[in-house]
Motif scaffolding. Structure first.
Motif, short mmCIF file in Angstrom:
data_model
loop_
_atom_site.label_atom_id
_atom_site.label_comp_id
_atom_site.label_asym_id
_atom_site.label_seq_id
_atom_site.Cartn_x
_atom_site.Cartn_y
_atom_site.Cartn_z
N LYS A 75 -19.10 26.63 19.72
CA LYS A 75 -18.76 26.45 18.33
C LYS A 75 -19.09 27.73 17.60
O LYS A 75 -20.11 28.36 17.87
N ASN A 112 -25.30 32.27 27.47
CA ASN A 112 -25.94 32.84 26.29
C ASN A 112 -27.45 32.86 26.45
O ASN A 112 -28.12 33.75 25.97
N LYS A 171 -16.56 24.02 24.37
CA LYS A 171 -17.97 23.68 24.23
C LYS A 171 -18.67 24.59 23.22
O LYS A 171 -19.77 24.29 22.81
N THR A 208 -22.42 28.63 27.10
CA THR A 208 -23.65 28.50 26.33
C THR A 208 -24.84 28.80 27.21
O THR A 208 -25.81 29.36 26.77
N PRO A 268 -23.08 34.28 15.87
CA PRO A 268 -22.66 34.11 17.27
C PRO A 268 -22.04 32.73 17.48
O PRO A 268 -22.23 31.82 16.67
N LYS A 269 -21.33 32.62 18.56
CA LYS A 269 -20.83 31.30 18.95
C LYS A 269 -21.98 30.56 19.60
O LYS A 269 -22.71 31.13 20.42
N ILE A 270 -22.09 29.35 19.20
CA ILE A 270 -23.24 28.59 19.70
C ILE A 270 -22.77 27.37 20.48
O ILE A 270 -21.64 26.91 20.32
N GLU A 271 -23.67 26.87 21.27
CA GLU A 271 -23.33 25.69 22.08
C GLU A 271 -23.10 24.50 21.17
O GLU A 271 -23.86 24.26 20.23
N ASP A 272 -22.02 23.82 21.47
CA ASP A 272 -21.69 22.64 20.68
C ASP A 272 -22.34 21.43 21.32
O ASP A 272 -21.89 20.92 22.34
N LEU A 325 -25.02 37.20 24.11
CA LEU A 325 -24.47 36.46 22.97
C LEU A 325 -22.95 36.45 23.06
O LEU A 325 -22.34 37.37 23.62
N THR A 326 -22.38 35.41 22.50
CA THR A 326 -20.92 35.30 22.49
C THR A 326 -20.41 35.41 21.06
O THR A 326 -20.95 34.76 20.16
N ASP A 383 -29.83 34.12 18.94
CA ASP A 383 -29.66 33.19 17.82
C ASP A 383 -29.72 33.85 16.45
O ASP A 383 -30.17 33.25 15.47
N GLU A 441 -22.59 18.51 20.19
CA GLU A 441 -21.99 17.20 19.88
C GLU A 441 -21.14 16.67 21.02
O GLU A 441 -21.04 15.48 21.23
N THR A 442 -20.50 17.57 21.78
CA THR A 442 -19.63 17.09 22.85
C THR A 442 -20.45 16.69 24.05
O THR A 442 -20.88 17.40 24.82
#
Lengths: 260, 430
Positions: B419, B390, B417, B387, A253-257, A205-206, A232, A259-260
């Motif tokens: 969030k 992760n 990338k 990600t 946690p930081k999650i994958e974005d 996890l980040t 998650d 939208e980009t």
């Protein structure tokens, strides 16, 4: 009537230090079971949950449930006026708009009391579900603080990767990359220096270093810190307060974005 | 307080060694002024009190054939020996103390920390009369370009004429015929530029001053040139200037024009050869017509009006600006060129079958080591790195392999990338 007395003001000082960086204001919910505090930071990324059990106090009396909204900065200022060894007593009348914090020196020669205005805080409480965490790491709190501090120099984010072999903290940025691996300790004479990992499945996890560093303000409260992780799910960083309760930090946690 | 007054008031303790460099710094006088005042004072006192003097001696080589440049500080009694030992010997008074009167081990050598500089060209300008805080002792040095450090008479070849040769300071008096202006006016009339030059040492804390000193080719090369040349011109001057690494260089730059003009034609020639230096600018200024001066004055007034900074600094900064602007202009285009080069390189690389580099939507340079061209969409697929990390460690490895862009790009890409999640999305309200 609410009255809670602690033998050492230093504990309350440490507790305040541990939360005042994240929270400006918070509501202390007092009940006969003890004092609880739950609040999110301003950006709603982390959540602080403090539990002080009634049996951990030298004296605890709470006739009616009471919510005391306090400015933590102001409270920290007041607590700075106490000597570490002083007894501290918090008192409030039912439906009162002030709380009295009283410090008594060990020999009772010096007694000082401070009255602080209470606030009506419209705070929403969150239900925290029970979670079976994939990994639970217990490690020296000082070590965790050091790791967070060191890695925050490399990146805003730290990746915590927990496997059977150990836990790896890594960060990479413009400077370069940093990896800190901690293996489970074998037989350690001192329990507070041990690293133990309970793992159901590996987790990576980040998290934002900034918040982790804020959590480590609670390091003086406990020799060990417990990191509970699950994919998650927010990281739980728990510092036990000996004989009194615990402080838990939850960090999204930081999650994958996508939208980009 | 002037040096003379300080001497008269017995404020200077000759029991301890009094160094010229200290006096230069403290009283902001030229070397000649200090030297003359001190000599006069010593002469006054000499019958009653015996002084022990030390001299700074410079020579370009020992008589045994080595060509090393020598700077040394010698007692007066040994001065004669050294003058004979060194070729092209020059010497100047360096320190004075009452003979046998040193109470404590005195400092033998202390470099200058600040340098008082008078600029030659700018002084001639009429109309810019600015009060100088130091007193004019009448014995002002005709050479306004230095802080008063003088050369010995250039005729001292071989140093064998030691007895006949006067002290380096006195030998200076051979030259005043060449100076066209009244020394007094030279001292009093200081242009704002000069004042900035004086102000410079005070600004030494600024990192800019260090950079500019290092970067300016004139500042950097000047002392070296002097050292390299066997000509003895300016060598003694430079001794005083060279000591403080930071302070000396700019001062040397500013000092030189007039002193060179007056004293050493060969060096002047050298200066002319150095292109694009501030020295040159100043030198040019000195030769500027009155029209140009008027223009400059106008500019100065504008700058003074527009800025709150002291008028002492302003005009010169405006002047400097020209220089630094020109530097910037040189540098900025180079930066731009570099960027352009990257882009063009990218274009070139795109044509190559092995590497493909392009700028992505966010302006990052992505290099893909694949023989076939791929669309940006494909690359985007390759880029979300953290990600994937992760997800699981095993996934992260191939993902990393796919990504070829440089690490920093990768990192920033990762950061972009990812969030930060909201805690509210994990917990429900009660």
């Amino acid at each position: 009537m609410f009255e809670a007395r602690l033998g050492q003001a230093t504990i309350l000082k440490k507790i305040l230090d541990a939360i005042k960086d994240l929270l400006n204001e918070a509501t202390f919910d007092c009940s006969d079971s003890g004092i609880q505090l739950q609040a999110m930071d301003n950006s709603h990324v982390s959540l602080v949950s403090l539990t002080l059990r009634s049996d951990g106090f030298d004296k605890f009396r709470c006739d009616r449930n009471l919510s005391m909204g306090m400015n933590l900065g102001s409270m920290a200022k007041i607590l700075k006026c106490a000597n570490n060894e002083d007894n501290v007593t918090m008192k409030a009348q039912d439906n009162a708009d002030t709380v009295t914090i009283m410090f008594e020196s060990a020999n009772q020669e010096k007694v000082s009391d401070y009255e602080m205005k209470l606030m009506n805080l419209d705070q929403e409480h969150l239900g925290i579900p029970e979670t079976d965490f994939s990994c639970v790491v217990r490690m020296p709190a000082m070590e965790f603080a050091r790791i967070c501090r060191d890695l925050s120099q490399f990146s805003e984010s730290v990746v915590i990767c927990c496997t059977k072999e150990g836990v790896k903290f890594s960060a990479s940025g413009d400077v370069g990359t940093a990896n800190i691996k901690l293996a489970q300790t074998g037989n350690v004479d001192k329990e507070e220096e041990s690293v133990t990992i309970e793992m159901q499945e590996p987790v990576t996890l980040t998290f934002a270093c900034r918040y982790l560093n804020a959590f480590t303000k609670a390091t003086p409260l406990s020799t060990q810190v417990q990191l509970s992780m699950c994919a998650d799910v927010p990281l739980v960083v728990e510092y036990a307060i000996k004989d009194l309760g615990h402080i838990r930090y939850y960090l999204a946690p930081k999650i994958e974005d996508n939208e980009t | 307080m002037g040096l003379k007054k300080a001497l008269d008031d017995c404020l200077i303790d000759f029991d301890c060694r009094v160094m010229i460099t200290d006096l230069l710094e403290e009283y902001k006088l030229s070397y000649k002024e200090v030297n003359d005042t001190l000599e006069a004072y010593i002469k006054e006192q000499e019958p009653a009190t015996k002084f022990e003097k030390r001299f700074l001696v410079h020579g370009t080589g020992l008589t045994n054939g080595t060509n090393d440049e020598f700077y040394t500080i010698v007692q007066e009694s040994k001065l004669e020996d050294w003058r004979n030992k060194l070729r092209d010997a020059q010497w100047q008074l360096y320190s004075v103390e009452i003979a046998g009167g040193s109470k404590s081990p005195a400092t033998v050598f202390r470099p200058m920390q600040h340098l008082e500089v008078k600029l030659a060209g700018v002084k001639r300008r009429a109309g810019t009369r600015i009060a100088v805080d130091r007193p004019t002792n009448g014995a002002q040095n005709a050479g306004p370009s230095t802080n008063g450090v003088h050369k010995a008479a250039p005729a001292l070849n071989g140093g064998s004429k030691g007895a006949a040769a006067t002290n380096g300071v006195k030998s200076e008096s051979v030259k005043p015929a060449t100076s066209k202006e009244n020394p007094e006016t030279e001292i009093k009339k200081t242009s704002p530029k000069e004042q900035t030059a004086k102000g410079k040492p005070a600004k030494k804390g600024s990192i800019n001053s260090f950079f500019s000193a290092a970067a300016a080719p004139a500042a950097g090369s000047k002392p070296k040139e002097v050292k390299a040349t066997p000509s003895k011109a300016n060598t003694m001057d430079n001794f005083f200037k060279k000591q403080p690494a930071g302070a000396a260089a700019p001062a040397a730059v500013k000092k030189s024009p007039e002193s060179e003009a007056k004293k050493s034609p060969p060096i002047q020639a050298k200066k002319e050869s150095t292109a694009n230096t501030s020295i040159q600018l100043f030198a040019e200024e000195s030769a500027e017509s009155s029209d140009e001066e008027e223009k400059l004055d106008k500019i100065r007034r504008k700058v003074m009006a527009s800025d709150n900074e002291s008028d002492q600094e302003k005009p010169s900064t405006s002047k400097r600006r020209r220089i630094s602007d020109s530097d910037d202009d040189e540098q900025q285009p180079s930066k731009k060129n570099a960027e352009e080069e990257v882009v063009t390189l990218d274009d070139e690389m795109e044509t190559e079958p092995s590497n493909e580099t392009f700028l992505d939507d966010e302006g990052f340079v992505i290099t893909q080591r694949k023989p076939t061209k791929q669309s940006k969409a494909v690359k985007k697929k390759a880029s979300p790195p953290a990600t994937k990390k992760n997800g699981s460690p095993s996934d992260s490895a191939p993902a990393a392999k796919k990504k070829s862009p440089p690490a920093s790009t990768k990192v920033s890409k990762e950061a972009a990338k990812q969030k930060q999640g909201n805690i509210m999305s994990f917990f429900t309200k009660k």
